[in-house]
Each structure stands twice: as C-alpha cells, then as structure tokens.
Write a protein that holds these residues in place. Sequence first.
Motif, short mmCIF file in Angstrom:
data_model
loop_
_atom_site.label_atom_id
_atom_site.label_comp_id
_atom_site.label_asym_id
_atom_site.label_seq_id
_atom_site.Cartn_x
_atom_site.Cartn_y
_atom_site.Cartn_z
N TYR A 244 5.15 -4.26 -5.53
CA TYR A 244 3.96 -3.33 -5.35
C TYR A 244 3.17 -2.84 -6.37
O TYR A 244 2.72 -2.36 -5.90
CB TYR A 244 3.66 -3.27 -3.74
CG TYR A 244 4.11 -3.60 -2.91
CD1 TYR A 244 1.88 -4.69 -1.99
CD2 TYR A 244 5.13 -4.14 -2.02
CE1 TYR A 244 1.92 -5.70 -0.96
CE2 TYR A 244 5.13 -5.03 -0.96
CZ TYR A 244 3.53 -5.86 -0.57
OH TYR A 244 3.29 -6.72 0.75
N MET A 246 5.26 -0.12 -7.81
CA MET A 246 5.53 0.55 -7.22
C MET A 246 7.59 1.65 -7.81
O MET A 246 8.03 0.59 -7.43
CB MET A 246 5.59 1.36 -5.69
CG MET A 246 3.60 1.40 -5.45
SD MET A 246 3.55 1.67 -3.86
CE MET A 246 4.70 1.06 -2.92
N GLN A 283 -10.69 2.11 6.38
CA GLN A 283 -10.19 3.82 6.52
C GLN A 283 -9.20 4.36 7.70
O GLN A 283 -9.26 5.15 7.91
CB GLN A 283 -11.90 4.45 6.63
CG GLN A 283 -11.40 5.83 6.44
CD GLN A 283 -10.41 6.55 5.48
OE1 GLN A 283 -11.03 5.82 4.05
NE2 GLN A 283 -10.66 7.78 5.25
N LYS A 286 -6.26 4.34 6.66
CA LYS A 286 -5.27 5.72 6.27
C LYS A 286 -5.51 6.48 7.60
O LYS A 286 -4.65 7.32 6.58
CB LYS A 286 -6.69 5.19 5.10
CG LYS A 286 -6.22 4.28 3.80
CD LYS A 286 -7.68 4.95 3.10
CE LYS A 286 -7.03 3.67 1.44
NZ LYS A 286 -7.58 3.93 0.15
N ASP A 312 4.21 11.77 0.25
CA ASP A 312 4.23 12.08 -1.36
C ASP A 312 4.86 9.75 -1.71
O ASP A 312 3.99 9.85 -1.90
CB ASP A 312 5.80 12.52 -2.07
CG ASP A 312 4.70 14.07 -1.96
OD1 ASP A 312 4.28 14.60 -1.43
OD2 ASP A 312 6.65 14.70 -2.22
N LYS A 315 1.50 8.57 0.82
CA LYS A 315 0.42 9.43 -0.50
C LYS A 315 0.48 7.21 -1.75
O LYS A 315 -0.75 7.25 -2.29
CB LYS A 315 0.55 9.62 -1.46
CG LYS A 315 -0.93 11.03 -2.63
CD LYS A 315 -0.90 11.67 -3.05
CE LYS A 315 -2.05 12.33 -3.77
NZ LYS A 315 -2.32 11.33 -5.03
N ILE A 316 1.44 7.68 -2.34
CA ILE A 316 2.02 6.26 -3.71
C ILE A 316 1.40 5.05 -2.68
O ILE A 316 0.64 3.92 -3.75
CB ILE A 316 2.86 6.57 -3.95
CG1 ILE A 316 4.00 7.97 -4.82
CG2 ILE A 316 3.77 5.25 -4.97
CD1 ILE A 316 5.01 7.97 -5.00
N PHE A 318 -0.93 4.28 -0.74
CA PHE A 318 -2.52 4.15 -1.11
C PHE A 318 -2.91 4.44 -2.11
O PHE A 318 -3.31 3.10 -1.87
CB PHE A 318 -3.03 5.35 -0.01
CG PHE A 318 -2.32 5.89 0.97
CD1 PHE A 318 -2.52 4.28 2.07
CD2 PHE A 318 -2.58 7.05 1.86
CE1 PHE A 318 -2.44 5.19 3.48
CE2 PHE A 318 -2.18 7.19 3.32
CZ PHE A 318 -2.24 6.12 4.43
N ASP A 319 -1.88 4.94 -2.75
CA ASP A 319 -2.55 4.31 -4.54
C ASP A 319 -2.44 3.03 -5.15
O ASP A 319 -3.06 2.57 -5.52
CB ASP A 319 -1.79 5.87 -4.98
CG ASP A 319 -2.54 6.82 -5.01
OD1 ASP A 319 -4.09 6.89 -4.57
OD2 ASP A 319 -2.08 7.99 -5.43
N SER A 320 -0.91 2.48 -4.35
CA SER A 320 -1.68 1.38 -5.02
C SER A 320 -0.96 -0.47 -4.13
O SER A 320 -1.49 -1.03 -4.65
CB SER A 320 0.64 1.09 -5.68
OG SER A 320 1.38 2.34 -5.83
#
Length: 324
Positions: A244, A246, A283, A286, A312, A315-316, A318-320
């Motif tokens: 993904y 990361m 949402q 999330k 942490d 959070k990565i 969710f961003d990826s």
Amino acid sequence: MDNIKEKIESKHLVISRVRREIAKELVGQQKLVDSLLTALLSESHLLIEGVPGLAKTSAVKALASTVQAQFKRIQFTPDLLPADLVGTEIYRPKMGDFVTRKGPLFNNIILADEINRAPSKVQSALLEAMQEKQVTIGDETYLLPTPFLVLATQNPIEQEGTYQLPEAQIDRFMLKVVVDYPDRSQELEILKKSEFEVSQKIEPVVTPAEITEIIDIIRQIYVDDKIKEYIVDLVFATRQPLKYGMDIAHYISFGASPRATIFLAQASRVNAFLQGRAYVTPQDVKIVAPDVLRHRIILSFEAEAEEISSDDVIKILFDSVAVP
C-alpha cells in the motif's frame, strides 16, 4: 432503507435517555461515552486505558446503572485467583458431596477494574469467558448469561504493579479507548459538581430486550461493497504495508487479526446508528478505526526506540489507503 431509518429514529429516544442519565455522573468524555455505547450495542468487550482519577470506573458504572441487567464490579489485584472470578466447588461434609458456588462472572455486565494488576492465571480464566461466554468449574462447563460483556479499565503499563495483558486476550476486546485529562472548562464543571454532597441517582432506562431490538436494527444498516473493501484494505495494510506504498514494515511486528475486520464493520454500523443514518460511510470507519486497531498492531522494538506509537501507524494508514 426508509423503513430502517424510521426504526433508527424511534430508537434514538432510548439512546438519548441513556446519555442523559450518564451525564448525571460524567462530565464531558463524549468519546468515552460513544465507545461505551458501541460496546453495549454490539455486545462486545471494551478496554479503557488512562491514569488514575479520570472517571474510567465511574463511566462504566454509570452505563451499567442505565441498563436493567445484572452488574458486578471486580477489583483486580495481584493476589486474585481464578476461582475468585469463575467460582469453585465446595465440599459439604454432612452431605458427602460437592456444591458449585458460581463467581461474579455470572452477571450480564462485568466491570473489570484495573484489569492489568492481576497475574496471568487470572487473565487465562477470563479469556475463556470473553471468547466462549462460558466458564469451567471443576469438570463442568457453565454458560454465562446473555448478554455478557466485559468493560475493563487499566492503568498505563509504565505504572507500578501492572502486568502486560496477553495478546490473545487483548484481541478479544473490540475497542481500546485511551482516556485523556479533561480540558479547563470541563475540570471547572467537575469542581462545581463535587461541591454538592448528594449526587443525582442514575435510573435504569433501558432493558436488555430493548438493547436486543436495537442490535437487530444495527445489523440491517447498509454497508456498501466498496466500504467493505476499504475496511479489508485498512486491516491488510497493517500486515503488508509495502503493498500500500508505506515504508513502515520495520515498525510492525504483527498486524491486525481477522477479528479486527469483523469488529471494524460492526463498530462502523453502530457509529452510523448513533449518527442517525441507515448506511455506513468512510467517515464512520475512520472514527472507529483507531479504537479497533490500536491494540491489535504489535509494534517492533525499532518503533519503540523511535517513539512511534500505534496511533502514528494508524494515521499513516489513513493517509495511504485509498478512500472509496
């Protein structure tokens, strides 16, 4: 869809009554209240972590007081024995036989207070109850009452007299919520409430039958296939982050289990219900994902050395991971 939405709107009155009763005891902590309701409306277990004095125990007792069900608080200590939870067989000399005395686990809602202050043999006894909803006393196996859920509090592992919970037991908890200090306005309100000697009594406003009805409605909430794929991708990204995009594989020793996928879908449905919707959105996923995943991502020594937390990593994620 319209029929389900009407049912959701009618049952929101019940949830509103529960929230009002909890507010008699608890100031703020909206996130904690939502997590308690999520555990209750999915008949799943909840782990609450925080330093002493943040009303963790009071919150659980407040929720239990709103439900017309059997409630028991168990204070976990280093000298606790498995028999103190499940019960034991007692010999009767006059009758020449054994009689079973059931322990406090034979209740609907269990408050396991400071759960990580008890040794591993006690945690093993609790594990069977949490997973199988049954306990073994001697040679006999006894089913626990329905509903059965464990609402546990624990102190941070850095504090004195705490034990690390086994990974298998932690995985049985649907959610792990980390409670922080209240803000200034909330603490001022807490101070004002403490000046009154007599606190308001919390009334039971919901029955187990009503909870079962709400659970049946929640199961009918629509989850699109794209949302299901998003949930699976989030969980798979904890196991195979390189696929993904990361570069965090060195931070993760073990990713989330398939149980995380199931719980993530269940919790998303409950969150949609609490928002008054008959369908799940990204949402919703999330909002509940951090509490579902944070205790299931086992970090490596390298992550601990670099002070990388599971939050942490989430959070990565969710961003990826692409959102549908």
